[in-house]
Enzyme design. Sequence first.
Site, short mmCIF file in Angstrom:
data_model
loop_
_atom_site.label_atom_id
_atom_site.label_comp_id
_atom_site.label_asym_id
_atom_site.label_seq_id
_atom_site.Cartn_x
_atom_site.Cartn_y
_atom_site.Cartn_z
CE LYS A 56 -3.00 0.59 3.50
NZ LYS A 56 -2.75 1.85 4.21
NE ARG A 104 6.20 6.53 0.79
CZ ARG A 104 5.32 6.32 1.78
NH1 ARG A 104 4.22 5.59 1.56
NH2 ARG A 104 5.52 6.82 2.98
NE ARG A 127 -5.58 8.25 10.99
CZ ARG A 127 -4.86 7.46 10.19
NH1 ARG A 127 -5.43 6.91 9.13
NH2 ARG A 127 -3.60 7.22 10.45
CB SER A 136 4.89 10.03 11.43
OG SER A 136 4.05 10.11 10.30
CD GLN A 185 0.39 8.35 7.33
OE1 GLN A 185 -0.13 9.21 8.03
NE2 GLN A 185 -0.20 7.19 7.08
CG ASP A 211 0.45 0.06 9.55
OD1 ASP A 211 0.04 0.90 10.37
OD2 ASP A 211 0.83 0.36 8.40
NE ARG A 216 -4.97 0.18 12.98
CZ ARG A 216 -4.29 0.29 11.85
NH1 ARG A 216 -2.97 0.32 11.87
NH2 ARG A 216 -4.93 0.35 10.70
C1 S3P Z 1 2.56 4.79 6.22
C2 S3P Z 1 3.09 5.17 7.42
C3 S3P Z 1 2.56 4.74 8.72
C4 S3P Z 1 1.60 3.56 8.59
C5 S3P Z 1 0.65 3.73 7.45
C6 S3P Z 1 1.42 3.86 6.15
C7 S3P Z 1 3.16 5.30 4.98
O1 S3P Z 1 1.86 5.82 9.30
O2 S3P Z 1 0.90 3.37 9.80
O3 S3P Z 1 -0.22 2.62 7.36
O4 S3P Z 1 2.86 4.76 3.89
O5 S3P Z 1 3.96 6.25 5.05
P1 S3P Z 1 2.63 6.94 10.18
O6 S3P Z 1 3.52 7.67 9.29
O7 S3P Z 1 1.54 7.82 10.72
O8 S3P Z 1 3.33 6.16 11.25
#
Ligand code: S3P
Length: 447
Positions: free
Chosen positions: A28, A33, A129, A174, A176, A326, A357
């Site tokens: 995913k 990306r 969120r 993170s 993200q 995750d 979670r």
């Molecule tokens: C992800 C980063 C993680 C993960 C999410 C996918 C990503 O989140 O939990 O399912 O693709 O960068 P966080 O960056 O909030 O930890």
Amino acid sequence: MSGHGDPIRMTSSKSGPLTGVAEVPGDKSISHRALILGALSIGETKITGLLEGEDVLDTAKAMRAFGAQVTQHGPGEWTVHGVGVGGFAEPEQVIDCGNSGTGVRLIMGCMASSPITATFTGDGSLRKRPMGRVTDPIALFGAQSYGREGGRLPMTIVGAVDPVPVTYHTPMASAQVKSAVLLAGLNAPGETVVIETTPTRDHTERMLRGFGADVRVETVAEGHKITLKGQPELSGQVVAVPRDPSSAAFPVCAALITPGSDIMVPGVSQNPTRNGLFVTLQEMGGKIEFLNEREEGGEPVADLRVRYSELVGIEVPPKRSASMIDEYPVLSVVAAFATGKTVMKGVHELRVKESDRIDAMARGLEANGVTIEEDEDTLIVHGMGAGGVPGGGTAATHLDHRIAMSFMVLGMNSVAAVSVDDGTPIATSFPIFEGLMAGLGASITRG
Ligand code: S3P
């Protein structure tokens, strides 16, 4: 199945051994990306193995709204004709990222340094969120954001007209947030730097390099420093998406706790920033072999052979949490079938995922006769041994795919069947879950 339609109750009950080959979908994180970097490149990006789950399809739609041509040619086969760095058009409609925190946060990052305005929303889970973790750093580039109280969606981002480069220490582990900053840095002049105390998944850095950006990664006193040279010309690439270790986790864990099981899960990413669950399961006594280790699409992959194992509870080192963030929900299910207790500390980020979670797993495990302890940053599961979990309860999934799939794994070995109130969120990341698990011999029904 759709995570946005009527809820569908699902029930899982004891089956015979799981056997056969589990071909889980594409990763995913990498799928999001590939679409985004394809859209920010000049020329054609060809993607194979793209995850066609709802989260990624929402990102594909968003990239079209920003001006890229995104086309599906066959199962998992897609092309993107990009607009180049700084070439995003202003979307005419609100961007709906559905259930996807990764989608919305990465896309906010990559439009933040362009002189356009976009409004983002999502489903009932995503609208709860926190987005401040992205709007804070993109403000440093010069972007403005207007959202609901607490930095929640819907939210409008006004991109910077004259973006400046940024040096940013991520306040939480993170990927993200790291990725949003790097993507914003693409259209800023000079060098954008991200420093993270704990290394998180590095797909953005790897892929940016693959598309032609100059990205340096160093270990420094504060942790891990990533430096991106702004305003590169990215050019379209061929991306082969490896299979998702976070999806592989479900058949792997199911086979480990189902007596007599012996399955293969081929082509799973073994990126060291993602493999914490497999390390943990092996420490618990899990029989997992990594066969035919190789590199595909810039990522290490292996074929996994997994056999039923008698497991013991362990303390998972908190510093491993980013590499398996995750996977804690399904690990807590496996822990219920181990002997002794499994201690998961340093997991507070789980509270701001698709659901809280820690709470969702704690309540669902209790409803099925498992003893747990929790605090803000910790989940402890008291193992009941193979065959010792009573089951018989219904867990609430709170629009969270991984909670739904985890409780389906619990039901495969508990004395009485286990239900979830809503299995539709599974389609966000693993649309073939029910068929794939049935093919291995699991018994999962709707209703
Ligand atoms: C992800 C980063 C993680 C993960 C999410 C996918 C990503 O989140 O939990 O399912 O693709 O960068 P966080 O960056 O909030 O930890």
